[in-house]
Design a protein around this motif. Structure first.
Motif, PDB file in Angstrom:
ATOM      1  N   LEU A   2       0.819  -1.211   0.000  1.00  0.00           N
ATOM      2  CA  LEU A   2       0.000   0.000   0.000  1.00  0.00           C
ATOM      3  C   LEU A   2       0.855   1.263   0.000  1.00  0.00           C
ATOM      4  O   LEU A   2       0.330   2.371  -0.119  1.00  0.00           O
ATOM      5  CB  LEU A   2      -0.950  -0.006   1.203  1.00  0.00           C
ATOM      6  N   ALA A   3       2.165   1.100   0.148  1.00  0.00           N
ATOM      7  CA  ALA A   3       3.152   2.152  -0.090  1.00  0.00           C
ATOM      8  C   ALA A   3       3.019   3.352   0.839  1.00  0.00           C
ATOM      9  O   ALA A   3       3.385   4.468   0.461  1.00  0.00           O
ATOM     10  CB  ALA A   3       3.098   2.615  -1.553  1.00  0.00           C
ATOM     11  N   THR A   4       2.512   3.140   2.044  1.00  0.00           N
ATOM     12  CA  THR A   4       2.430   4.206   3.043  1.00  0.00           C
ATOM     13  C   THR A   4       2.238   3.551   4.404  1.00  0.00           C
ATOM     14  O   THR A   4       1.675   2.457   4.488  1.00  0.00           O
ATOM     15  CB  THR A   4       1.253   5.154   2.741  1.00  0.00           C
ATOM     16  N   PRO A   5       2.734   4.167   5.480  1.00  0.00           N
ATOM     17  CA  PRO A   5       2.449   3.599   6.803  1.00  0.00           C
ATOM     18  C   PRO A   5       0.945   3.495   7.026  1.00  0.00           C
ATOM     19  O   PRO A   5       0.202   4.445   6.756  1.00  0.00           O
ATOM     20  CB  PRO A   5       3.093   4.611   7.763  1.00  0.00           C
ATOM     21  N   VAL A   6       0.478   2.350   7.479  1.00  0.00           N
ATOM     22  CA  VAL A   6      -0.956   2.117   7.594  1.00  0.00           C
ATOM     23  C   VAL A   6      -1.376   2.022   9.058  1.00  0.00           C
ATOM     24  O   VAL A   6      -0.611   1.582   9.915  1.00  0.00           O
ATOM     25  CB  VAL A   6      -1.394   0.833   6.843  1.00  0.00           C
ATOM     26  N   HIS A   7      -2.616   2.438   9.313  1.00  0.00           N
ATOM     27  CA  HIS A   7      -3.248   2.197  10.597  1.00  0.00           C
ATOM     28  C   HIS A   7      -3.770   0.761  10.563  1.00  0.00           C
ATOM     29  O   HIS A   7      -4.693   0.444   9.809  1.00  0.00           O
ATOM     30  CB  HIS A   7      -4.395   3.178  10.819  1.00  0.00           C
ATOM     31  N   LEU A   8      -3.176  -0.106  11.358  1.00  0.00           N
ATOM     32  CA  LEU A   8      -3.491  -1.530  11.322  1.00  0.00           C
ATOM     33  C   LEU A   8      -4.587  -1.840  12.337  1.00  0.00           C
ATOM     34  O   LEU A   8      -4.489  -1.459  13.509  1.00  0.00           O
ATOM     35  CB  LEU A   8      -2.237  -2.344  11.629  1.00  0.00           C
ATOM     36  N   VAL A   9      -5.635  -2.532  11.872  1.00  0.00           N
ATOM     37  CA  VAL A   9      -6.758  -2.924  12.725  1.00  0.00           C
ATOM     38  C   VAL A   9      -6.943  -4.428  12.598  1.00  0.00           C
ATOM     39  O   VAL A   9      -7.047  -4.952  11.483  1.00  0.00           O
ATOM     40  CB  VAL A   9      -8.061  -2.210  12.311  1.00  0.00           C
ATOM     41  N   GLY A  10      -6.994  -5.129  13.728  1.00  0.00           N
ATOM     42  CA  GLY A  10      -7.236  -6.560  13.702  1.00  0.00           C
ATOM     43  C   GLY A  10      -8.385  -6.923  14.608  1.00  0.00           C
ATOM     44  O   GLY A  10      -8.393  -6.572  15.797  1.00  0.00           O
TER      45      GLY A  10
END
Length: 278
Positions: free
Chosen positions: A103-111
């Protein structure tokens, strides 16, 4: 198993295969109408899929966040092999890191639930692709004894029955009225899940160690979200994990183990507020 309000994504959502260095993964990708404030990567729980986040996609996009919900390896529309070792937590965590990098950008990760354990493992392996971590209805270690028993029963069934036979057995055990209506999408999702994935990740849920202290040592904003009731990880346990992590805490009123499907608008608002505050 979680029951999405619909399997039909919003008109603004693109469904496609996200190409990564570890293979292709089916995603639902919703972009905001204007410039994005950030990108979120959403991981579903055990027996779930990207569709569990459908009702949150547009609200999050309206709040300014590109939102990508993904089927993990062997889940629903993402392919997976028959080798259970391919679904070890480390392998699934490396998949998530590859997805984030694609996705080529720091992502907000949700699990969510199992997805939270995989998200935690990914952050512990390499936090650099992530802007924040949200664990949704996902506790510090193994699931409750009652849920462990259910997972064991499912694993035993999958060892001797095919997916169609297990589906029919699960429907027969539903409370009266719960299985009424059109279950076509739910059935199709179940049949496309890889049984090796279900067996391997079920084993993770019943043996997961407490890695909260490891996660607390990572310099990454953290958010713990849950419903006000949860039969998989008790809410007081999630409260205590929050304290140990020094994390933000959100309890979604009227929701249980799946606030993403029980109260999607409120859950989306909580996520967007957390991300915007960063």
């Amino acid at each position: 198993m979680s029951r999405p309000p619909t399997f039909r994504p919003p008109t603004r959502t693109r469904a496609y295969a996200l190409a990564t260095t570890r293979g292709d993964f089916a995603v639902l990708d919703t972009a905001p109408a204007r410039q994005a404030h950030g990108t979120a990567l959403l991981l579903p729980g055990y027996t779930g899929s990207k569709e569990d986040f459908i009702a949150m996609l547009e609200p999050l996009a309206d709040a300014g966040f590109r939102t990508v919900a993904v089927d993990g390896r062997g889940q629903y529309e993402s392919a997976g092999g028959a080798d259970q070792e391919a679904y070890g937590q480390g392998e699934l965590a490396r998949d998530v890191i590859a997805q984030a990098r694609a996705l080529a950008t720091p992502v907000h990760l949700v699990g969510h639930s199992l997805g939270g354990q995989i998200a935690r493992a990914a952050v512990l392996l390499d936090p650099s692709p992530f802007a924040s971590l949200t664990l949704m209805s996902s506790g510090p270690a193994q699931v409750t004894a009652e849920q462990q028993q259910k997972i064991k029963l499912l694993g035993d069934a999958l060892a001797v029955m095919d997916m169609e036979q297990v589906w029919e057995a699960m429907r027969a055990m539903d409370p009266p009225g719960e299985a009424d209506g059109d279950d076509g999408d739910m059935r199709r999702r179940w049949l496309l899940h890889n049984p090796a994935q279900l067996i391997a990740t079920g084993r993770q849920l019943v043996t997961e160690p407490d890695r909260t202290d490891e996660l607390a040592a990572i310099a990454l904003p953290r958010h713990i979200v849950s419903g006000e009731r949860d039969d998989t990880w008790p809410v007081p346990l999630l409260d205590e994990m929050t304290r140990r992590l020094g994390a933000r805490r959100t309890v979604i009123a009227g929701a249980e183990h799946s606030p993403n499907t029980d109260r999607p608008a409120e859950t989306a608002a909580a996520l967007a507020a957390f991300w915007s505050g960063l």
